[in-house]
Design a protein around this motif. Structure first.
Motif, PDB file in Angstrom:
ATOM      1  N   LEU A  41       0.808  -1.230   0.000  1.00  0.00           N
ATOM      2  CA  LEU A  41       0.000   0.000   0.000  1.00  0.00           C
ATOM      3  C   LEU A  41       0.836   1.274   0.000  1.00  0.00           C
ATOM      4  N   MET A  43     -16.150   4.494  -9.050  1.00  0.00           N
ATOM      5  CA  MET A  43     -14.830   4.753  -8.486  1.00  0.00           C
ATOM      6  C   MET A  43     -14.245   3.502  -7.803  1.00  0.00           C
ATOM      7  N   TRP A 103     -10.443   7.125 -12.970  1.00  0.00           N
ATOM      8  CA  TRP A 103     -10.528   6.969 -11.512  1.00  0.00           C
ATOM      9  C   TRP A 103     -10.042   8.239 -10.807  1.00  0.00           C
ATOM     10  N   ILE A 114     -27.582   7.719   4.289  1.00  0.00           N
ATOM     11  CA  ILE A 114     -26.956   7.727   2.961  1.00  0.00           C
ATOM     12  C   ILE A 114     -28.021   7.938   1.878  1.00  0.00           C
ATOM     13  N   ASP A 122     -21.648   2.894  -5.275  1.00  0.00           N
ATOM     14  CA  ASP A 122     -20.432   2.924  -4.440  1.00  0.00           C
ATOM     15  C   ASP A 122     -20.739   3.532  -3.083  1.00  0.00           C
ATOM     16  N   VAL A 147     -20.601   1.601   8.303  1.00  0.00           N
ATOM     17  CA  VAL A 147     -20.854   2.416   9.497  1.00  0.00           C
ATOM     18  C   VAL A 147     -21.746   1.652  10.480  1.00  0.00           C
ATOM     19  N   SER A 164      -9.507  -5.938   2.008  1.00  0.00           N
ATOM     20  CA  SER A 164      -9.719  -5.099   0.815  1.00  0.00           C
ATOM     21  C   SER A 164      -8.966  -5.702  -0.368  1.00  0.00           C
ATOM     22  N   HIS A 214      -7.104  -5.627  -4.045  1.00  0.00           N
ATOM     23  CA  HIS A 214      -6.289  -4.863  -4.985  1.00  0.00           C
ATOM     24  C   HIS A 214      -5.855  -5.801  -6.113  1.00  0.00           C
ATOM     25  N   PRO A 252      -8.087   0.307   9.414  1.00  0.00           N
ATOM     26  CA  PRO A 252      -9.527   0.147   9.141  1.00  0.00           C
ATOM     27  C   PRO A 252      -9.987   0.879   7.882  1.00  0.00           C
ATOM     28  N   PHE A 253      -9.292   1.952   7.485  1.00  0.00           N
ATOM     29  CA  PHE A 253      -9.711   2.701   6.295  1.00  0.00           C
ATOM     30  C   PHE A 253      -8.747   2.474   5.131  1.00  0.00           C
ATOM     31  N   SER A 284      -4.980   2.369   3.200  1.00  0.00           N
ATOM     32  CA  SER A 284      -3.894   3.335   3.146  1.00  0.00           C
ATOM     33  C   SER A 284      -3.516   3.524   1.686  1.00  0.00           C
ATOM     34  N   ARG A 322      -5.847   4.041  -2.796  1.00  0.00           N
ATOM     35  CA  ARG A 322      -7.208   3.510  -2.788  1.00  0.00           C
ATOM     36  C   ARG A 322      -7.836   3.542  -1.392  1.00  0.00           C
ATOM     37  N   PRO A 381     -12.242   7.248   0.754  1.00  0.00           N
ATOM     38  CA  PRO A 381     -12.491   8.683   0.608  1.00  0.00           C
ATOM     39  C   PRO A 381     -13.639   9.161   1.506  1.00  0.00           C
ATOM     40  N   GLY A 382     -14.383   8.209   2.106  1.00  0.00           N
ATOM     41  CA  GLY A 382     -15.539   8.591   2.929  1.00  0.00           C
ATOM     42  C   GLY A 382     -15.223   8.545   4.414  1.00  0.00           C
TER      43      GLY A 382
HETATM   44  C1  HEM Z   1     -16.562   3.409   9.343  1.00  0.00           C
HETATM   45  C2  HEM Z   1     -16.774   3.648   8.079  1.00  0.00           C
HETATM   46  C3  HEM Z   1     -15.921   3.203   6.902  1.00  0.00           C
HETATM   47  C4  HEM Z   1     -14.847   2.351   6.860  1.00  0.00           C
HETATM   48  C5  HEM Z   1     -14.195   1.611   8.008  1.00  0.00           C
HETATM   49  C6  HEM Z   1     -14.409   2.284   5.478  1.00  0.00           C
HETATM   50  C7  HEM Z   1     -13.334   1.532   5.016  1.00  0.00           C
HETATM   51  C8  HEM Z   1     -12.914   1.479   3.696  1.00  0.00           C
HETATM   52  C9  HEM Z   1     -11.835   0.649   3.206  1.00  0.00           C
HETATM   53  C10 HEM Z   1     -10.992  -0.304   4.065  1.00  0.00           C
HETATM   54  C11 HEM Z   1     -11.735   0.847   1.874  1.00  0.00           C
HETATM   55  C12 HEM Z   1     -10.782   0.137   0.891  1.00  0.00           C
HETATM   56  C13 HEM Z   1      -9.362   0.580   1.026  1.00  0.00           C
HETATM   57  C14 HEM Z   1      -8.447  -0.192   0.098  1.00  0.00           C
HETATM   58  O1  HEM Z   1      -8.880  -0.724  -0.909  1.00  0.00           O
HETATM   59  O2  HEM Z   1      -7.254  -0.279   0.395  1.00  0.00           O
HETATM   60  C15 HEM Z   1     -12.749   1.816   1.504  1.00  0.00           C
HETATM   61  C16 HEM Z   1     -12.936   2.281   0.231  1.00  0.00           C
HETATM   62  C17 HEM Z   1     -13.987   3.099  -0.129  1.00  0.00           C
HETATM   63  N1  HEM Z   1     -14.902   3.688   0.723  1.00  0.00           N
HETATM   64 FE1  HEM Z   1     -14.974   3.503   2.728  1.00  0.00          FE
HETATM   65  N2  HEM Z   1     -15.222   3.100   4.726  1.00  0.00           N
HETATM   66  C18 HEM Z   1     -16.149   3.678   5.562  1.00  0.00           C
HETATM   67  C19 HEM Z   1     -17.119   4.588   5.212  1.00  0.00           C
HETATM   68  C20 HEM Z   1     -17.341   5.046   3.940  1.00  0.00           C
HETATM   69  C21 HEM Z   1     -18.343   6.018   3.576  1.00  0.00           C
HETATM   70  C22 HEM Z   1     -19.299   6.701   4.559  1.00  0.00           C
HETATM   71  C23 HEM Z   1     -18.283   6.168   2.212  1.00  0.00           C
HETATM   72  C24 HEM Z   1     -19.104   7.025   1.307  1.00  0.00           C
HETATM   73  C25 HEM Z   1     -20.120   7.757   1.632  1.00  0.00           C
HETATM   74  C26 HEM Z   1     -17.216   5.303   1.729  1.00  0.00           C
HETATM   75  C27 HEM Z   1     -16.836   5.175   0.401  1.00  0.00           C
HETATM   76  C28 HEM Z   1     -15.783   4.415  -0.043  1.00  0.00           C
HETATM   77  C29 HEM Z   1     -15.416   4.298  -1.460  1.00  0.00           C
HETATM   78  C30 HEM Z   1     -16.136   4.940  -2.642  1.00  0.00           C
HETATM   79  C31 HEM Z   1     -14.273   3.491  -1.508  1.00  0.00           C
HETATM   80  C32 HEM Z   1     -13.491   3.065  -2.742  1.00  0.00           C
HETATM   81  C33 HEM Z   1     -12.334   4.027  -2.991  1.00  0.00           C
HETATM   82  C34 HEM Z   1     -11.491   3.670  -4.195  1.00  0.00           C
HETATM   83  O3  HEM Z   1     -11.534   2.544  -4.667  1.00  0.00           O
HETATM   84  O4  HEM Z   1     -10.772   4.538  -4.684  1.00  0.00           O
HETATM   85  N3  HEM Z   1     -16.661   4.660   2.806  1.00  0.00           N
HETATM   86  N4  HEM Z   1     -13.453   2.182   2.637  1.00  0.00           N
END
Ligand code: HEM
Length: 506
Positions: free
Chosen positions: A87, A113, A122, A178, A300, A309, A372, A374, A435-436, A438, A441, A444-445
């Motif tokens: 990452l 996306m 993208w 949402i 998405d 959430v 996640s 990739h 958790p989110f 790094s 990718r 973004p949320g």
């Molecule tokens: C506690 C809440 C959330 C957690 C823990 C979370 C976690 C993640 C993770 C682990 C990924 C993938 C990272 C990777 O591929 O390495 C991701 C991608 C993404 N998340 Fe979240 N997410 C959360 C909330 C949200 C919210 C609220 C939205 C939109 C309103 C959102 C939209 C997205 C999108 C669109 C991607 C894909 C990004 C990409 O491929 O470029 N997420 N999220």
């Protein structure tokens, strides 16, 4: 000169050994992993490709392991060191996404996306989401969190003294948030229909499809995907086309500067029948979104923002109910910092130190997206092992967040571990806590997701005391989860609320 006479059996043995040696020495040095069968490889282990299954395999094979699923290479990454390699160090190679037949079809050929490969399209979608859709400046999403949390508190107060299914409550909450952030408050009537479409999409994304692994066996279709995929996509087309048309009509009628914009309004500012991208131009001129783009991005947001959430909130409440001393401590902090004669306000958050630790500890033990996905764009080496281009790479945040080399007593819920100086944060630069995600990718949320999680949790903890129903003990709570895109609790949490504040709750 006499020629040397080699007996025929010895000659054949030497030749065979030479050929075998050449084949062996030219064989790629893949990461370790279980031996597979010819053609199908490790496909019989398909049911082990979950966060827990992969964590178990990692105990035997280490932080990076290789599996062959039919014709495709799968690499599972389960240690902070290997996650950093994928990452950060080689982020540019591992920023594509693998796509199944179902994903490609349901995302209109990946014009969203989350499932798009890493390419100019993208990059523009990402800019659009960071600057417009999920931006803190777009008040509608943040307002919808506050309003929907208020109605949840109200409905909980009305049910006080009786068992409340907290899982259903919070999943309903995040759908409402949402849905409203995406479509505005006017379209609430059709929400049930939309939830049915989402449920079918979830099933189709997770359905096993032989064609994803051995393309020429695609005619074997036990899950009926060949008919279910077109049916699901047309249902979504009918649903969102209607909403887009309504928004277009509304736009023509009113040009009100102060009107609240939902995500569809925001995207319609870039609408053009044949959407395309020109990277050289600025955002407004560069992006042209088609209807398919708008629909795919809405999906998405729905998938990224609802279950993630909701499952985080349900797990936080579950861990607190199982650990009464932590529940007592967080509620005491709320009583000390906020008091019991008013509701929590946003300005209180920075003083709620232990509460923030509860949030982090929940995301560590139960990362809402546990694995996640990739894909590598070219051949490369990681830790000296060969990773072929096009490999599917599974980053197991669940295993990484519980790595015993980084965390004391890693399977225990202990929010206080985050009180220590230098404790890791989840912004993406501590590879033992992801958790989110790094890198390019990563989520973004994050800001919106955390805001919704914290708002819901803080109000449920501040406004009510919670008891388990029917004399149930904390140790009786089932801690199983179901693996899909997210890993929510297998059995919903049920608890009985009693109002705790001196002020009115609604
Ligand atoms: C506690 C809440 C959330 C957690 C823990 C979370 C976690 C993640 C993770 C682990 C990924 C993938 C990272 C990777 O591929 O390495 C991701 C991608 C993404 N998340 Fe979240 N997410 C959360 C909330 C949200 C919210 C609220 C939205 C939109 C309103 C959102 C939209 C997205 C999108 C669109 C991607 C894909 C990004 C990409 O491929 O470029 N997420 N999220």
């Amino acid at each position: 000169m006499d020629s040397i006479h080699i007996p025929i059996p010895i000659y054949f043995t030497i030749s065979l050994l030479t050929v075998l040696f050449l084949v062996w020495s030219r064989r790629k040095h893949f990461p370790p992993g279980p031996t597979g069968w010819p053609i199908i490889g490790n496909m019989l282990m398909m049911d082990q490709l979950t966060h827990r299954g992969l964590a178990k395999l990692a105990e035997k094979y280490g932080g990076i392991l290789h599996l062959k699923m039919g014709f495709s290479h799968t690499i599972a990454v389960s240690s902070p060191e290997m996650a950093r390699e994928i990452l950060q160090v080689q982020d540019h190679i591992f920023s594509n996404r693998p796509a199944t037949v179902a994903i490609t079809y349901l995302t209109y050929d990946r014009v969203d996306m989350a499932f798009s490969d890493y390419n100019p399209f993208w990059r523009q979608m990402r800019k659009l989401s960071v600057m417009k859709l999920f931006s803190r400046r777009r008040a509608e999403s943040w307002d919808s969190v506050r309003d929907e949390v208020d109605s949840m508190v109200k409905s909980t107060a009305i049910s006080s003294g009786t068992p409340v299914n907290l899982g259903e409550l919070v999943f309903g909450l995040t759908h409402d948030i949402i849905y409203r952030a995406a479509f505005g408050s006017t379209s609430h009537d059709d929400k049930e229909e939309f939830i049915k479409i989402l449920q079918e999409y979830t099933k189709l994304f997770g359905a096993f499809n032989l064609a994803d692994f051995i393309p020429w066996l695609g005619f074997i279709d036990p899950a009926g995907l060949n008919t279910r995929l077109p049916a699901a996509r047309s249902a979504l087309d009918r649903f969102i086309d209607k909403i887009i048309d309504e928004h277009l009509r509304k736009e023509k009628k009113t040009v009100d500067e102060n009107a609240e914009n939902d995500m569809v309004d925001e995207m319609l500012a870039f609408y053009c029948e044949d959407g395309k991208v020109n990277e050289a131009e600025d955002l407004q001129n560069a992006i042209k979104l088609s209807r398919d783009n708008i629909k795919a991005i809405i999906m998405d947001v729905m998938f990224g923002g609802t279950e993630t959430v909701a499952s985080a909130i349900e797990w936080a409440l579950t861990e607190l109910m199982r650990t009464p001393e932590a529940l007592k401590r967080v509620q005491q902090e709320l009583a000390n910092v906020v008091g019991l004669d008013r509701r929590v306000e946003e300005s209180d958050f920075e003083k709620l130190t232990y509460f923030k630790c509860v949030v982090k500890e929940t995301l560590r033990l139960h990362p809402p997206i546990p694995v996640s996905l990739h894909k590598s764009s070219e051949d490369t080496k990681v830790a000296g092992y060969h990773i072929p281009g096009g490999s599917r790479v599974m980053v197991n945040a669940y295993a990484i967040n519980r790595d015993k080399n980084y965390w004391d007593d890693p399977n225990t819920f202990n929010p206080s571990r985050f009180l220590k100086d230098g404790a890791p944060d989840f912004k993406g630069s501590n590879y033992e806590f992801l958790p989110f995600g790094s890198g390019r990718r990563s989520c973004p949320g994050m800001q919106l997701g955390l805001y919704a999680m914290e708002m819901a949790l803080v109000h449920l903890l501040h406004c009510f005391t919670w008891e388990l129903p029917d004399g149930m003990k904390p140790s009786d709570i089932d801690m199983g989860d179901v693996f899909g895109l997210t890993a929510p609790k297998a059995i919903r949490l049920v608890a009985v609320p009693t109002p705790r504040l001196l002020c009115a709750l609604y």
